[in-house]
Motif scaffolding. Structure first.
Motif, PDB file in Angstrom:
ATOM      1  N   VAL A  20       0.900  -1.127  -0.307  1.00 50.97           N
ATOM      2  CA  VAL A  20       0.081  -0.268  -0.041  1.00 50.97           C
ATOM      3  C   VAL A  20       0.818   1.275  -0.046  1.00 50.97           C
ATOM      4  CG1 VAL A  20      -1.836   1.372   1.330  1.00 50.97           C
ATOM      5  CG2 VAL A  20      -1.921  -1.168   1.215  1.00 50.97           C
ATOM      6  N   MET A  21       1.825   1.309   0.871  1.00 46.18           N
ATOM      7  CA  MET A  21       2.529   2.532   1.052  1.00 46.18           C
ATOM      8  C   MET A  21       3.609   2.760   0.284  1.00 46.18           C
ATOM      9  SD  MET A  21       2.281   3.315   5.066  1.00 46.18           S
ATOM     10  CE  MET A  21       2.752   1.971   5.823  1.00 46.18           C
TER      11      MET A  21
ATOM     12  N   ALA B 111     -17.857   6.004   1.066  1.00 43.51           N
ATOM     13  CA  ALA B 111     -18.156   6.964  -0.054  1.00 43.51           C
ATOM     14  C   ALA B 111     -19.687   6.859  -0.532  1.00 43.51           C
ATOM     15  CB  ALA B 111     -17.072   6.755  -1.453  1.00 43.51           C
ATOM     16  N   GLY B 112     -20.315   7.939  -0.821  1.00 41.26           N
ATOM     17  CA  GLY B 112     -21.517   7.995  -1.280  1.00 41.26           C
ATOM     18  C   GLY B 112     -22.569   7.606  -0.376  1.00 41.26           C
TER      19      GLY B 112
ATOM     20  N   ALA C 247       1.857   1.425  -3.594  1.00 38.18           N
ATOM     21  CA  ALA C 247       0.592   1.975  -3.967  1.00 38.18           C
ATOM     22  C   ALA C 247      -0.340   0.751  -4.645  1.00 38.18           C
ATOM     23  CB  ALA C 247       0.235   3.273  -4.718  1.00 38.18           C
TER      24      ALA C 247
ATOM     25  N   PHE D 189      -0.155   5.124   7.373  1.00 40.66           N
ATOM     26  CA  PHE D 189       0.208   6.548   7.615  1.00 40.66           C
ATOM     27  C   PHE D 189      -0.995   7.227   7.441  1.00 40.66           C
ATOM     28  CE2 PHE D 189       1.127  10.731   5.036  1.00 40.66           C
ATOM     29  CZ  PHE D 189       1.828  11.156   5.589  1.00 40.66           C
TER      30      PHE D 189
ATOM     31  N   GLU E 119      -9.462   9.696   3.294  1.00 47.06           N
ATOM     32  CA  GLU E 119      -8.542  10.936   3.259  1.00 47.06           C
ATOM     33  C   GLU E 119      -9.301  12.227   3.031  1.00 47.06           C
ATOM     34  OE1 GLU E 119      -5.326  10.928   0.395  1.00 47.06           O
ATOM     35  OE2 GLU E 119      -4.797   8.965   0.988  1.00 47.06           O
ATOM     36  N   SER E 120     -10.352  12.133   2.123  1.00 44.85           N
ATOM     37  CA  SER E 120     -11.012  13.355   2.031  1.00 44.85           C
ATOM     38  C   SER E 120     -12.395  13.608   2.954  1.00 44.85           C
ATOM     39  CB  SER E 120     -11.616  13.572   0.457  1.00 44.85           C
ATOM     40  OG  SER E 120     -12.137  12.411   0.042  1.00 44.85           O
ATOM     41  N   ARG E 121     -13.010  12.325   3.296  1.00 49.09           N
ATOM     42  CA  ARG E 121     -14.081  12.540   4.231  1.00 49.09           C
ATOM     43  C   ARG E 121     -14.027  12.255   5.538  1.00 49.09           C
ATOM     44  NH1 ARG E 121     -15.382   9.957  -0.508  1.00 49.09           N
ATOM     45  NH2 ARG E 121     -15.809  11.867  -2.144  1.00 49.09           N
ATOM     46  N   GLN E 122     -12.930  11.611   5.960  1.00 48.22           N
ATOM     47  CA  GLN E 122     -12.776  11.011   7.169  1.00 48.22           C
ATOM     48  C   GLN E 122     -13.522   9.918   7.466  1.00 48.22           C
ATOM     49  OE1 GLN E 122     -12.924  14.689   7.026  1.00 48.22           O
ATOM     50  NE2 GLN E 122     -10.838  14.383   6.421  1.00 48.22           N
TER      51      GLN E 122
ATOM     52  N   MET F 198      -9.254   1.033  -2.249  1.00 48.29           N
ATOM     53  CA  MET F 198      -8.648   2.232  -2.878  1.00 48.29           C
ATOM     54  C   MET F 198      -9.760   3.262  -2.599  1.00 48.29           C
ATOM     55  SD  MET F 198      -7.227   3.141  -6.561  1.00 48.29           S
ATOM     56  CE  MET F 198      -7.768   4.286  -7.802  1.00 48.29           C
TER      57      MET F 198
ATOM     58  N   MET G 142     -10.060   4.204   0.987  1.00 45.41           N
ATOM     59  CA  MET G 142      -8.902   4.949   1.460  1.00 45.41           C
ATOM     60  C   MET G 142      -9.231   6.429   0.869  1.00 45.41           C
ATOM     61  SD  MET G 142      -5.379   2.803   1.627  1.00 45.41           S
ATOM     62  CE  MET G 142      -5.818   1.483   0.568  1.00 45.41           C
ATOM     63  N   ASN G 143      -9.577   6.589  -0.164  1.00 47.31           N
ATOM     64  CA  ASN G 143      -9.761   7.890  -1.032  1.00 47.31           C
ATOM     65  C   ASN G 143     -10.885   8.799  -0.041  1.00 47.31           C
ATOM     66  OD1 ASN G 143      -7.951   8.534  -3.095  1.00 47.31           O
ATOM     67  ND2 ASN G 143      -9.322   7.338  -4.533  1.00 47.31           N
TER      68      ASN G 143
END
Lengths: 693, 274
Positions: A389-390, A414-415, A393, A496, A407-410, A400, A403-404
């Protein structure tokens, strides 16, 4: 015949006895050299603190090494291993007695001790060895279960041990027959040989046979001793050592932290980056296969096999030999990344350590719980995932997206159509940021993403909140300030991201002076309990079932609610969440609560408590699309449905969604519901005018 | 070769419907509890540039440029974590809702400034449209400002014979074109330019890469003029459409009764609509 004078002649019928001592020198030299090679390899690993807390270690050692605590969990293997294991110990003691008697002035091999121990007991335990080996051979050569590894080495070990025990009885029998041993009856097995040989063979033939077989027995035994460090028989020494140096903090606290400022590599793709204890793990494996046998991913047909991961890494370690020592950055003195790059990578598509297998792990720790010698398979899988992963990638698509989103929404969903506070609608729940004095809150109710953002689980957190309120607990939530604890990121290998989320949460909680946390998500629970202390966040942490159980016990929560307890007439089976049960040892609290669900009958699945079978959602797998014919949740759902229960009780939002899907696929025409313990409890003891919608 | 990728930071398009609110005064979405993310087509553009560099074998420098609030630094850091070489943020000046023409002028001014310092950009890559307003004009207007030829809906750039080979999506299929720098393209998505997840080491390294910050004053732009906008259209009103659904159940003891009741109601409703 005076029993106090009973003894036998050591080296009867044997000449050139000095040769025994001469042969012993190379035997012990090879034995020592073999183990020295091993120890040298282990020492090339990274540091790990495993000689602390000696009292606890000694206890564990006595229970699971000396006492074979885990080995005997498997009935058949437990029986034959105990026979051989105890036989070996007694025969070793007997040989020691002979040595003391013959080579020192202490002539202890006589009298009642000679008759009872050195003759009778030794004969019986020698028989144990023969029977044990025969049972093992039946399994290995006839019943052939999948969990074993079928190597020539393993077969030769059985043959060798059998031959040693058998030839031991032969020489004993012939000695008894030829010398007309007056104490023959005390050696029943040897005596059977004597009685059987007497009519068939002359004394001279027996005497010759005795000499030949005696030396043969000696050569085989010495050869076996020299072979021990080079075969899986080395487990006689590595297994106890591995148990003594096991991780004492439970599976929930078994992942290492990374110092991102100084680490040369993130995660592990070279043997030299493992700790010495990891390397010892590889040498402690006895190839018993119990880890793979209980692995949920393996059970549904995926390529993951913890046993083969350990064995392939063991093979790699042995093959790389000195090269690994010279180039590894063990002890921190190596020349670092460049040197290590010359080494073979541990992640290899052609071996059991393939990315595909690594990313099938649910981190349920069933493998670690099953291992008789306390090998730590799961943390190694996460170590390798970290590298993928680190550093590369390289990971499955679902992970994925997760994790996205983190990162952006904590949060990992998603959705989602919900915000973190939507579930509180109509409940008027305190949010710390909006309170005049957040310290007034006795406890922080940590909702968790799985509780707040997934439709079917919002009912669980509503029920939990209502139960807390009914008990008069002053609690508050963080609301929009709550972030994912980072558990899915950490299990997938994105240390991370986990660290970022953890530090953020610790900071937020510090701001409000949070000391006590209750959560309905075992993953959050585990992070707070075992992982956040490394980042400065130490709290008194409760899973909601533990907290509610305490409230009921103390009488704060009235267990005689007026609510509809129609669910009380049902049969309930409880699915132990891995991160509550195996990882943190809590099996009772949820069951205590279910006992309060009026009149309900509890039934257990075959795999429950510490041997519970994962729902398939841990380790980030809840975010991955499994092939339709390889779904862990359906395997588990089938087991739940097969109990005949009409309610499958859960204590984890991930288990709830995974089992919901699974049960719907497997329940057939029957009505089977998946419900959180808190929902069931609210139905049983909640206020009738306030049933959970 | 030098590539420049323009990025826009937008409100998370995945914000739950209930959290989405509009500020009528500013005629824009309220931030609320939602997160800010990089516009997806802009990330596709970054990925496309990175893949061009990989195909070209290295000697390509990629710069990311953003006109936005200071929070947009996150988008640029993420682009650098994806291994873009350097980044520049033109800080927005209180103007919460600049139109595409104004953005085009700011970006053009910034590009000219960057070119003064570091030489011309061979290609400028702009996302096809943004996930918040979806106007889709910034690319074209920027090309106009820069006086560059532009091609829209490009999905990949490959090193070609002396120039660049472009693949673009059209209504009738894929068009392959050769382009001679300098030019501008707007980037759309396909299965090959899904933005990569950065390696952790690159995420850490991104904080050591140069990030230049410019203000409108640095670019000698009049912020009042930018704020006024220069589009041919103006937003009069924005609102969240509401769908009100009234539900009634057809009553009746038997299926026939319920069907009769349903038919009767349909007739009544149709009659009432007239």
């Amino acid at each position: 015949m005076d029993p106090t004078q009973a003894t036998r002649e050591v080296f009867w019928n044997i000449e050139y006895t000095w040769l025994v001592y001469v042969l012993m020198v190379p035997t012990l030299a090879i034995f020592g050299w073999g183990f020295w090679l091993k120890i040298r390899r282990w020492r090339a690993g990274q540091p790990a603190v495993r000689f602390d807390r000696l009292g606890e270690r000694l206890q564990l050692f006595l229970r699971n090494a000396v006492g074979q605590g885990r080995t005997i969990r498997s009935r058949y293997a437990g029986v034959f291993h105990t026979l051989v294991y105890t036989g070996f110990i007694v025969l070793f003691l007997a040989t020691t007695v002979v040595a003391i008697h013959h080579d020192t002035p202490l002539h202890i091999m006589k009298g009642h001790f000679y008759l009872v121990f050195q003759s009778l007991i030794v004969d019986v335990f020698g028989l144990f060895v023969l029977v044990g080996v025969a049972l093992a051979a039946i399994r290995r050569w006839i019943s052939k279960p999948n969990l074993l590894v079928y190597t020539d080495e393993a077969s030769w070990i059985l043959v060798t041990i059998f031959v040693m025990a058998l030839t031991g009885f032969m020489v004993e029998g012939w000695r008894i027959a030829v010398t007309d041993d007056p104490w023959a009856a005390w050696s029943p097995i040897g005596n059977v040989f004597a009685l059987a040989s007497d009519p068939l063979m002359s004394d001279a033939a027996m005497q010759t046979g005795h000499v030949v077989i005696w030396w043969f027995h000696l050569v085989v035994a010495f050869g076996f001793i020299a072979w021990v460090p080079f075969s899986k028989m080395s487990h006689v020494f590595t297994a106890p050592l591995n148990i003594f140096t096991a991780n004492l903090d439970g599976y929930g606290g078994s992942l290492k932290t990374i110092d991102f400022e100084t680490a040369e590599r993130f995660g592990i793709n070279h043997l030299g980056d493992f700790t010495w204890k990891d390397l010892l793990d590889f040498d402690a494996c006895t190839e018993c296969g119990r880890c793979t046998d209980v692995c949920p991913a393996n059970t549904v047909g995926k390529s993951l096999s913890p046993r083969d991961i350990i064995l392939d890494l063991q093979g790699l370690m042995h093959r790389q030999g000195d090269q690994f020592l010279l180039n590894g950055n063990g002890n921190g003195n190596g020349s670092g990344a460049n040197a290590s790059d010359e080494l073979l990578p541990i992640i290899d598509q052609k071996t059991a350590v393939s990315p595909e297998a690594l990313f099938a792990c649910t981190t349920c720790a069933a493998c670690m719980e099953a291992c008789p010698v306390h090998i730590e398979q799961m943390p190694k899988i996460v170590d390798a995932r970290r590298y993928l992963v680190m550093e590369e990638a390289d990971f499955p698509e679902g992970m994925m997206d997760m994790m996205n989103s983190l990162e952006s929404r904590q949060h990992p969903f998603a959705g989602t159509q919900f915000s973190r506070v939507d579930w509180t609608e109509g409940l008027d729940i305190d949010v710390m940021a909006e309170m005049d004095d957040p310290h007034e809150a006795e406890v922080l109710m940590w909702v968790g993403c799985g509780g707040a953002l997934v439709e079917r689980n919002r009912n669980t957190v509503r029920a939990t909140a209502k139960l807390l309120r009914k008990a008069g607990v002053k609690f508050a939530i963080l609301g929009r300030e709550e972030s994912c604890t980072g558990d899915p990121a950490r299990r997938v290998g994105n240390e991370f991201l986990f660290e970022m989320l953890a530090k953020g949460n610790v900071e937020t909680m510090q701001r409000y002076g949070v000391r006590k946390v209750v959560t309905s998500c075992p993953h959050c629970f585990n992070s707070f309990r075992n992982e956040y202390p490394h980042f400065g966040g130490s709290y008194e942490v409760y899973h909601h079932t533990q907290f509610l159980d305490q409230l009921l016990e103390s009488g704060r929560l009235d267990g005689h609610g007026a609510a509809d307890s129609s669910s009380g007439s049902s049969t309930i089976t409880f699915h132990d969440p891995c991160y509550l049960g195996r990882h943190n040892g809590e099996y009772e609290a949820p069951r205590n609560l279910l006992a309060k669900v009026g009149g309900a009958r509890q039934v257990e699945m075959e795999r429950s408590r510490n041997t519970s079978f994962c729902c398939g959602g841990g380790g980030g797998m809840a975010f991955v699309d499994e092939p339709p014919d390889q779904r862990v949740n359906q395997e588990r759902a089938q087991e739940a449905v097969d109990t005949g229960a009409d309610v499958v009780a859960v204590g984890c939002p991930f288990c709830a969604t995974m089992l919901d899907d699974g049960v719907n696929a497997r329940r057939g025409d029957r009505e089977v519901k998946v419900r959180d313990v808190a929902e069931l409890l609210w139905d049983a003891v909640g206020d009738s005018d306030q049933t959970v919608p | 070769m030098k590539l420049l990728v323009c990025l826009k930071q937008i409100l998370d398009p995945d914000v739950p419907a209930r959290d989405f609110q509009i500020d009528p005064a500013v005629k824009a979405a309220r931030r609320g509890g939602a997160n800010l993310v990089t516009n997806i087509f802009c990330e596709n553009a970054v990925e496309t540039a990175l893949q061009f560099r990989e195909a070209a074998g290295g000697d390509v420098k990629i710069t990311a440029l953003c006109y936005g609030e200071s929070s947009a630094e996150d988008c640029l850091r993420k682009a650098m974590a994806m291994t873009v070489d350097e980044a520049c943020l033109v800080e927005r000046d209180g103007n919460t809702n600049p139109d595409a023409a104004a953005v085009g002028r700011v970006l053009a001014a910034a590009i000219r400034r960057l070119e003064q310092d570091g030489g011309p950009f061979d290609a400028v890559l702009v996302g096809r449209e943004s996930g918040d307003w979806g106007v889709g004009q910034t690319g074209g207007l920027l090309a106009e400002e820069l006086g560059r030829p532009a091609l829209g809906f490009v999905e990949s750039l490959q090193p070609g014979n002396g120039g660049v080979t472009l693949r673009r999506q059209t209504d009738v299929g894929i068009e392959v074109a050769e382009a001679e720098p300098p030019f501008l393209v707007t980037i759309t998505n396909n299965e090959d330019n899904v933005p990569r997840i950065p390696k952790t080491r690159d995420v850490m390294m991104s904080y050591r890469k140069p990030l230049q910050k410019l203000s409108l004053a640095d670019l000698e732009l009049d912020s009042e003029e930018i704020r006024a906008g220069s589009s041919i259209f103006e937003v009069e009103e924005i609102f969240i459409p509401t769908d009100e659904v009234e539900c009634e159940l057809a009553e009746g003891d038997t299926l026939e009764e319920r069907v009769d009741q349903l038919a009767k109601r349909i007739h009544e409703v149709v009659a009432s609509i007239g």
